[in-house]
Write a protein that holds these residues in place. Structure first.
Motif, PDB file in Angstrom:
ATOM      1  N   TRP A   1       0.815  -1.217   0.000  1.00  0.00           N
ATOM      2  CA  TRP A   1       0.000   0.000   0.000  1.00  0.00           C
ATOM      3  C   TRP A   1       0.847   1.264   0.000  1.00  0.00           C
ATOM      4  O   TRP A   1       0.424   2.281  -0.552  1.00  0.00           O
ATOM      5  CB  TRP A   1      -1.013  -0.006   1.145  1.00  0.00           C
ATOM      6  CG  TRP A   1      -0.484  -0.224   2.535  1.00  0.00           C
ATOM      7  CD1 TRP A   1      -0.296  -1.408   3.173  1.00  0.00           C
ATOM      8  CD2 TRP A   1      -0.115   0.789   3.481  1.00  0.00           C
ATOM      9  NE1 TRP A   1       0.170  -1.207   4.449  1.00  0.00           N
ATOM     10  CE2 TRP A   1       0.281   0.119   4.675  1.00  0.00           C
ATOM     11  CE3 TRP A   1      -0.092   2.180   3.443  1.00  0.00           C
ATOM     12  CZ2 TRP A   1       0.712   0.827   5.800  1.00  0.00           C
ATOM     13  CZ3 TRP A   1       0.327   2.883   4.567  1.00  0.00           C
ATOM     14  CH2 TRP A   1       0.729   2.197   5.730  1.00  0.00           C
ATOM     15  N   ILE A   2       2.053   1.227   0.543  1.00  0.00           N
ATOM     16  CA  ILE A   2       2.913   2.409   0.474  1.00  0.00           C
ATOM     17  C   ILE A   2       3.426   2.616  -0.951  1.00  0.00           C
ATOM     18  O   ILE A   2       3.395   3.733  -1.492  1.00  0.00           O
ATOM     19  CB  ILE A   2       4.092   2.277   1.461  1.00  0.00           C
ATOM     20  CG1 ILE A   2       3.605   2.482   2.893  1.00  0.00           C
ATOM     21  CG2 ILE A   2       5.183   3.293   1.125  1.00  0.00           C
ATOM     22  CD1 ILE A   2       4.692   2.413   3.926  1.00  0.00           C
TER      23      ILE A   2
ATOM     24  N   THR B   1       0.583   3.811  -3.207  1.00  0.00           N
ATOM     25  CA  THR B   1       0.267   5.223  -2.978  1.00  0.00           C
ATOM     26  C   THR B   1       1.296   6.115  -3.652  1.00  0.00           C
ATOM     27  O   THR B   1       0.948   7.104  -4.313  1.00  0.00           O
ATOM     28  CB  THR B   1       0.227   5.516  -1.470  1.00  0.00           C
ATOM     29  OG1 THR B   1      -0.738   4.665  -0.844  1.00  0.00           O
ATOM     30  CG2 THR B   1      -0.132   6.963  -1.213  1.00  0.00           C
TER      31      THR B   1
ATOM     32  N   SER C   1     -10.596  10.265   2.631  1.00  0.00           N
ATOM     33  CA  SER C   1     -10.381   8.857   2.997  1.00  0.00           C
ATOM     34  C   SER C   1     -11.667   8.050   2.863  1.00  0.00           C
ATOM     35  O   SER C   1     -11.673   6.961   2.271  1.00  0.00           O
ATOM     36  CB  SER C   1      -9.862   8.755   4.436  1.00  0.00           C
ATOM     37  OG  SER C   1      -8.604   9.377   4.576  1.00  0.00           O
TER      38      SER C   1
ATOM     39  N   ALA D   1      -3.546   6.532   3.187  1.00  0.00           N
ATOM     40  CA  ALA D   1      -2.184   7.037   3.023  1.00  0.00           C
ATOM     41  C   ALA D   1      -2.136   8.174   2.007  1.00  0.00           C
ATOM     42  O   ALA D   1      -1.387   9.144   2.171  1.00  0.00           O
ATOM     43  CB  ALA D   1      -1.259   5.902   2.586  1.00  0.00           C
ATOM     44  N   LYS D   2      -2.940   8.066   0.968  1.00  0.00           N
ATOM     45  CA  LYS D   2      -2.992   9.127  -0.032  1.00  0.00           C
ATOM     46  C   LYS D   2      -3.547  10.413   0.572  1.00  0.00           C
ATOM     47  O   LYS D   2      -3.014  11.506   0.357  1.00  0.00           O
ATOM     48  CB  LYS D   2      -3.849   8.682  -1.216  1.00  0.00           C
ATOM     49  CG  LYS D   2      -3.843   9.639  -2.388  1.00  0.00           C
ATOM     50  CD  LYS D   2      -4.647   9.063  -3.547  1.00  0.00           C
ATOM     51  CE  LYS D   2      -4.692  10.016  -4.729  1.00  0.00           C
ATOM     52  NZ  LYS D   2      -5.494   9.453  -5.844  1.00  0.00           N
TER      53      LYS D   2
ATOM     54  N   LEU E   1      -5.945   1.187   3.612  1.00  0.00           N
ATOM     55  CA  LEU E   1      -4.785   1.995   3.988  1.00  0.00           C
ATOM     56  C   LEU E   1      -4.191   2.733   2.786  1.00  0.00           C
ATOM     57  O   LEU E   1      -3.583   3.785   2.948  1.00  0.00           O
ATOM     58  CB  LEU E   1      -3.718   1.115   4.640  1.00  0.00           C
ATOM     59  CG  LEU E   1      -4.031   0.656   6.058  1.00  0.00           C
ATOM     60  CD1 LEU E   1      -2.978  -0.315   6.561  1.00  0.00           C
ATOM     61  CD2 LEU E   1      -4.143   1.853   7.001  1.00  0.00           C
ATOM     62  N   ARG E   2      -4.391   2.187   1.607  1.00  0.00           N
ATOM     63  CA  ARG E   2      -3.888   2.876   0.419  1.00  0.00           C
ATOM     64  C   ARG E   2      -4.572   4.232   0.244  1.00  0.00           C
ATOM     65  O   ARG E   2      -3.902   5.233  -0.004  1.00  0.00           O
ATOM     66  CB  ARG E   2      -4.095   2.017  -0.821  1.00  0.00           C
ATOM     67  CG  ARG E   2      -3.578   2.668  -2.090  1.00  0.00           C
ATOM     68  CD  ARG E   2      -3.690   1.754  -3.292  1.00  0.00           C
ATOM     69  NE  ARG E   2      -3.181   2.397  -4.494  1.00  0.00           N
ATOM     70  CZ  ARG E   2      -3.120   1.832  -5.678  1.00  0.00           C
ATOM     71  NH1 ARG E   2      -3.523   0.576  -5.826  1.00  0.00           N
ATOM     72  NH2 ARG E   2      -2.664   2.490  -6.727  1.00  0.00           N
TER      73      ARG E   2
END
Length: 263
Positions: free
Chosen positions: A19-20, A23, A84, A115-116, A111-112
């Protein structure tokens, strides 16, 4: 297979590579063809904080330096939560290929989008630093409460994102419903107005305080601007967080296994 929300979130944090990286890739591809690049990520908080903030300060007869920090901080929190949640409603459909290939730890996709939204939040921090420096109400001691307050906002976004993402995978109309609800909630969140304008003992103040975004904004902003936090805010957020997580755990355990069929 039955999924457990807390366990999946912990696994996602232990293994954040997917996911990091996803993003980061989203952001790079979005801005690489733009001549001004990341300027467009800075532009909304600058425009809203100093442009809209100065305009509404003038309308209310308040010094701009006093009001822009109030509006800017409220806008930052509101934008983080709303972006979100609105994007979480479609995140499973947007990652259908990954899910159908067997990547069924669904919290990665929630979480993607979080995180954005968090990336845009962090980009706005220098703008907020300038706004706070301009404000005569800024209290340095309020910074001590900033991280715990932001953590509480994130904890609530995590359970709300999990719920709307599962429901959104089943019902496509949830995206429109959540978007409309969040837009409506803006009117009842103290961003363009202050909590003092809607006392809790009035009808409009009572209605506004039923809005969770009212309290999520206040818990972050009030200490920074030397404003008292109402005891009702603490009670509301404790109950809201606990009940919300219990509901999210149930929804995720009961319905997450159907997501590959729905997408």
């Amino acid at each position: 297979m039955t999924r457990h929300l807390v366990r999946d979130y912990l696994e996602s944090f232990r293994h954040p590579e997917f996911w990091i990286y996803a993003t980061w890739l989203d952001l790079v591809t979005k801005y690489r063809r733009s001549r001004l690049g990341m300027f467009w990520a800075f532009f909304p908080p600058v425009l809203y904080t100093f442009g809209v903030g100065s305009f509404f300060a003038h309308l209310q007869g308040i010094p701009a330096g006093k009001f822009v920090a109030h509006l800017g901080l409220g806008y930052m929190i509101f934008r983080f939560v709303t972006v979100s949640l609105s994007e979480a409603t479609t995140t499973y459909a947007g990652h259908a290929n990954f899910i159908l290939d067997g990547r069924v730890r669904l919290t990665d996709y929630v979480l993607r989008v979080v995180a954005k939204a968090l990336f845009y939040f962090m980009l706005a921090i220098p703008v907020m630093a300038v706004a706070l420096a301009m404000s005569p109400d800024f209290r340095v001691v309020g910074l001590l409460a900033l991280l715990p307050a932001l953590a509480l906002v994130f904890i609530n976004v995590a359970w709300m994102g999990a719920v709307v993402s599962v429901i959104g995978a089943r019902l496509q109309d949830v995206y429109e419903l959540v978007g409309s609800a969040l837009m409506f909630s803006f009117l009842f969140t103290p961003i363009l107005w202050t909590a003092a304008n809607a006392p809790p003992d009035t009808l409009r103040g009572g209605i506004a305080r039923l809005n969770p975004l009212f309290h999520l904004v206040e818990i972050v902003r009030a200490p920074l601007l030397g404003e008292p936090i109402e005891s009702w805010t603490y009670k509301y957020l404790v109950v809201f967080t606990l009940i919300g997580w219990l509901m999210a755990i149930h929804v995720y355990r009961r319905y997450a296994r159907f997501v590959p069929l729905w997408v």
